[in-house]
Write a protein that holds these residues in place. Structure first.
Motif, short mmCIF file in Angstrom:
data_model
loop_
_atom_site.label_atom_id
_atom_site.label_comp_id
_atom_site.label_asym_id
_atom_site.label_seq_id
_atom_site.Cartn_x
_atom_site.Cartn_y
_atom_site.Cartn_z
N LEU A 274 20.28 -7.51 85.97
CA LEU A 274 21.13 -6.66 86.78
C LEU A 274 22.60 -7.10 86.73
CD1 LEU A 274 21.52 -4.31 88.67
CD2 LEU A 274 20.81 -5.76 90.57
N LEU A 275 22.83 -8.40 86.81
CA LEU A 275 24.21 -8.89 86.75
C LEU A 275 24.86 -8.54 85.42
CD1 LEU A 275 24.03 -12.40 88.45
CD2 LEU A 275 25.07 -10.30 89.35
N GLY A 276 24.11 -8.67 84.34
CA GLY A 276 24.66 -8.33 83.03
C GLY A 276 25.08 -6.88 82.95
N ILE A 277 24.28 -6.00 83.54
CA ILE A 277 24.63 -4.57 83.56
C ILE A 277 25.86 -4.32 84.43
CG2 ILE A 277 23.84 -2.31 84.40
CD1 ILE A 277 21.04 -3.08 83.47
N LEU A 278 25.88 -4.91 85.60
CA LEU A 278 26.99 -4.69 86.53
C LEU A 278 28.30 -5.29 86.01
CD1 LEU A 278 25.25 -5.27 89.98
CD2 LEU A 278 25.72 -3.10 88.81
N LEU A 279 28.20 -6.32 85.14
CA LEU A 279 29.40 -6.95 84.59
C LEU A 279 29.97 -6.18 83.41
CD1 LEU A 279 28.31 -10.70 84.75
CD2 LEU A 279 30.15 -9.63 86.06
N HIS A 280 29.25 -5.18 82.92
CA HIS A 280 29.80 -4.37 81.83
C HIS A 280 31.02 -3.62 82.34
CE1 HIS A 280 30.18 -1.41 78.63
NE2 HIS A 280 29.35 -2.14 77.91
N PRO A 281 32.10 -3.58 81.55
CA PRO A 281 33.34 -2.93 82.01
C PRO A 281 33.15 -1.51 82.51
CG PRO A 281 33.72 -4.15 79.99
CD PRO A 281 32.25 -4.21 80.23
N GLU A 282 32.20 -0.76 81.94
CA GLU A 282 32.01 0.64 82.35
C GLU A 282 31.40 0.76 83.74
OE1 GLU A 282 30.43 3.46 79.60
OE2 GLU A 282 31.12 2.33 77.84
N ASN A 283 30.86 -0.34 84.28
CA ASN A 283 30.24 -0.30 85.60
C ASN A 283 31.10 -1.01 86.66
OD1 ASN A 283 27.91 1.05 84.64
ND2 ASN A 283 27.04 -0.90 83.94
N ALA A 284 32.34 -1.32 86.31
CA ALA A 284 33.18 -2.12 87.20
C ALA A 284 33.37 -1.49 88.57
CB ALA A 284 34.54 -2.36 86.54
N ASP A 285 33.49 -0.17 88.64
CA ASP A 285 33.76 0.51 89.91
C ASP A 285 32.53 1.16 90.52
OD1 ASP A 285 36.50 -0.15 89.69
OD2 ASP A 285 36.83 1.57 88.36
N LEU A 286 31.38 0.90 89.96
CA LEU A 286 30.14 1.53 90.42
C LEU A 286 29.57 0.77 91.60
CD1 LEU A 286 28.09 3.84 89.24
CD2 LEU A 286 26.71 1.85 88.66
N PRO A 287 29.38 1.40 92.76
CA PRO A 287 28.76 0.69 93.88
C PRO A 287 27.27 0.48 93.65
CG PRO A 287 29.14 2.99 94.48
CD PRO A 287 29.76 2.79 93.11
N PHE A 288 26.82 -0.74 93.84
CA PHE A 288 25.40 -1.06 93.67
C PHE A 288 25.11 -2.28 94.55
CE2 PHE A 288 21.31 -1.90 92.18
CZ PHE A 288 20.87 -0.90 91.32
N PRO A 289 24.64 -2.07 95.79
CA PRO A 289 24.41 -3.20 96.69
C PRO A 289 23.35 -4.15 96.16
CG PRO A 289 23.50 -1.16 97.61
CD PRO A 289 24.32 -0.78 96.41
N LEU A 290 23.70 -5.43 96.12
CA LEU A 290 22.80 -6.48 95.65
C LEU A 290 22.86 -7.63 96.64
CD1 LEU A 290 20.99 -7.94 93.62
CD2 LEU A 290 23.04 -8.50 92.28
N ILE A 291 21.75 -7.90 97.30
CA ILE A 291 21.69 -8.92 98.34
C ILE A 291 20.60 -9.92 98.01
CG2 ILE A 291 21.20 -9.37 100.78
CD1 ILE A 291 22.39 -6.61 101.39
N LEU A 292 20.96 -11.21 98.00
CA LEU A 292 20.00 -12.30 97.83
C LEU A 292 19.70 -12.84 99.22
CD1 LEU A 292 21.32 -11.93 95.03
CD2 LEU A 292 21.13 -14.41 94.71
N THR A 293 18.43 -12.86 99.60
CA THR A 293 18.10 -13.24 100.97
C THR A 293 16.76 -13.96 101.07
OG1 THR A 293 18.01 -12.41 103.26
CG2 THR A 293 16.96 -11.06 101.56
#
Length: 460
Positions: A274-293
């Motif tokens: 998931l981090l690899g996908i979210l770090l792609h430049p095309e996803n920079a402004d995409l909201p995607f809540p990710l919580i480690l708990t």
């Protein structure tokens, strides 16, 4: 090694579809019948055996298959559909001679997905040589399973974490699920035990309190791991994707937010994906809540994981998630808040609520990775790589470790050729070694009470 797996009593039985495959044409019935003739029988048999063994307590796919060598399935064609004749099936899947309803639903879901996957692969419409084609394939697999609900507000929370966690961590995952259920959220997991069951169990009570009808407990799995994470009985929608990459993409396409609980190598693989996908430049402004708990006792686990992410992927990766320890209500509130942002974003973009089309998934995350010794040894783990590609290869390394730990094929490869070799720069292998050793010390690589024998060797 795992504790000895004691074989329970077995029965012979005949079952018909419920929840899936009730209405079929004669051509469709013939296609299902051909499972035993086109090489899919062994795959269906192993998936069916895992479903019938729900709650067995083993995490070793090879052990389950070897414990029931006489288990057999005959697919019987009838004018009104099909029946499955089961021979030497685990007796615990039955009550007073009748198969448990959830087990029967999941059994036919497995048959549905395996046959549809095969038939889709032969379709001229399927284009697996492009990212768009693979995403379209995942979409059709989910649609065929009726897991895409178009007119529903965003409320699907994906929960990832270990299948062999301790009691305190399990109870915490239940508490989070309860808080999510009170706020009207549905739950999606890998469908097995541990964290994959806890949030669903907590949510069922909350949904009952709130009189939520038609609550969804979506389980996504794949054939190579289903025996290690046999579906739990709360799952009311089971989908078996063809490989781990399609499964992971299904999670991020149908989920509106993801919560990660304590786990082991498989959980690290999911986080890196998931981090690899979210770090792609095309996803920079995409909201995607990710919580480690997790509970307060899991704080060292999250601190170690956070240090690993910092050392390998950097501070930008750390900005994509929030760690909440010891406060299940706050974790749920933050997730719901994040999902409200997802709703506003998709509404503004006229994007679907039921499938995340806006998310860019690089083909590095879509192409299946076969964890052979050769493929593991040639993984590039260097700091000069684009960060989203480094995350992809780290994810593959953990995928291989998962295979060597619990998947039948991976276990056999380790038995034949010894541990995988993982090579890379010291700045990456050092933090990786520390993380894996912490997993071993915390008993996160195998079921509690078992001695872990590493299936990997790090070479700097």
């Amino acid at each position: 090694m795992n504790k000895a797996f004691t074989k329970p009593a077995t029965v012979n039985a005949s079952v018909s579809p419920k929840g899936s495959l009730e209405v079929l044409s004669q051509l469709e019935v013939q296609k299902l019948k051909s499972v035993s003739e086109n090489g899919l029988y062994d795959l269906f048999r192993s998936c069916a055996l895992a479903i019938l063994n729900t709650g067995s307590g083993t995490d070793n796919a090879k052990a389950i298959l070897e414990t029931y060598p006489d288990f057999r399935i005959d697919i019987v064609q009838q004018d009104r559909g099909i029946r499955l004749n089961l021979f030497n099936a685990p007796a615990d899947a039955f009550v007073d001679g009748e198969m448990i309803a959830s087990t029967r639903e999941m059994l036919f879901s497995a048959l549905r997905d395996i046959v549809y996957t095969e038939s889709e692969l032969k379709s001229k419409r399927v284009k697996l040589d492009s990212g768009e084609g693979i995403t379209d394939y995942v979409f059709h697999l989910l649609r065929n399973a009726r897991s895409l609900v178009p007119a529903q507000e965003p409320r699907m929370v994906v929960c990832w974490g270990g299948h062999s966690i301790g009691h305190e961590e399990y109870e915490y995952s239940k508490d989070v699920g309860h808080e999510l259920g009170l706020r009207g959220m549905d739950i999606c997991t890998g469908c097995g035990p541990g964290v994959m069951k806890g949030p669903m169990k907590g949510a069922t009570i909350a949904h009952a309190k709130q009189r939520v009808r038609h609550a969804r407990y979506l389980g996504l799995t794949e054939p190579g791991i289903i025996a290690a994470e046999a579906p739990n009985p709360i799952v009311n929608e089971l989908v078996i994707l063809p490989d781990i990459e399609k499964r992971l993409e299904a999670f991020v396409r149908v989920g509106h937010g993801i919560m990660i609980f304590p786990g082991g190598a498989g959980t690290a693989e999911e986080l890196l994906y998931l981090l690899g996908i979210l770090l792609h430049p095309e996803n920079a402004d995409l909201p995607f809540p990710l919580i480690l708990t997790g509970p307060k006792s899991a704080e060292p686990y999250f601190n170690q994981l956070n240090r690993f992410i910092s050392a390998t992927l950097g501070s930008e990766a750390q900005k994509r998630y929030r760690i909440i320890v010891g406060d299940h209500a706050e974790a749920a509130r933050e997730m719901v808040k994040g999902i409200h942002e997802v709703r506003a974003f998709r509404r503004a973009k006229a994007d679907a609520y039921h499938f995340n089309w806006q998310l860019h998934v690089d083909m590095e995350y879509q192409n299946p990775f076969e964890p052979t010794h050769a493929n593991m040894a040639k993984l590039a783990l260097r700091k000069d790589m684009p960060v989203h590609l480094l995350a992809a290869n780290l994810r593959r390394a953990f995928s291989g470790i998962v295979a060597g730990n619990v998947k039948e094929q991976g276990i056999r490869l380790i038995e034949e050729h010894g541990p995988y070799e993982i090579r890379g720069e010291t700045d990456i292998l050092g933090p990786l070694d520390e993380l894996l050793q912490a997993f071993v010390k915390q008993h996160r690589m195998k079921l509690p009470g078992t001695e872990y024998v590493p299936c990997y060797r790090l070479k700097r």
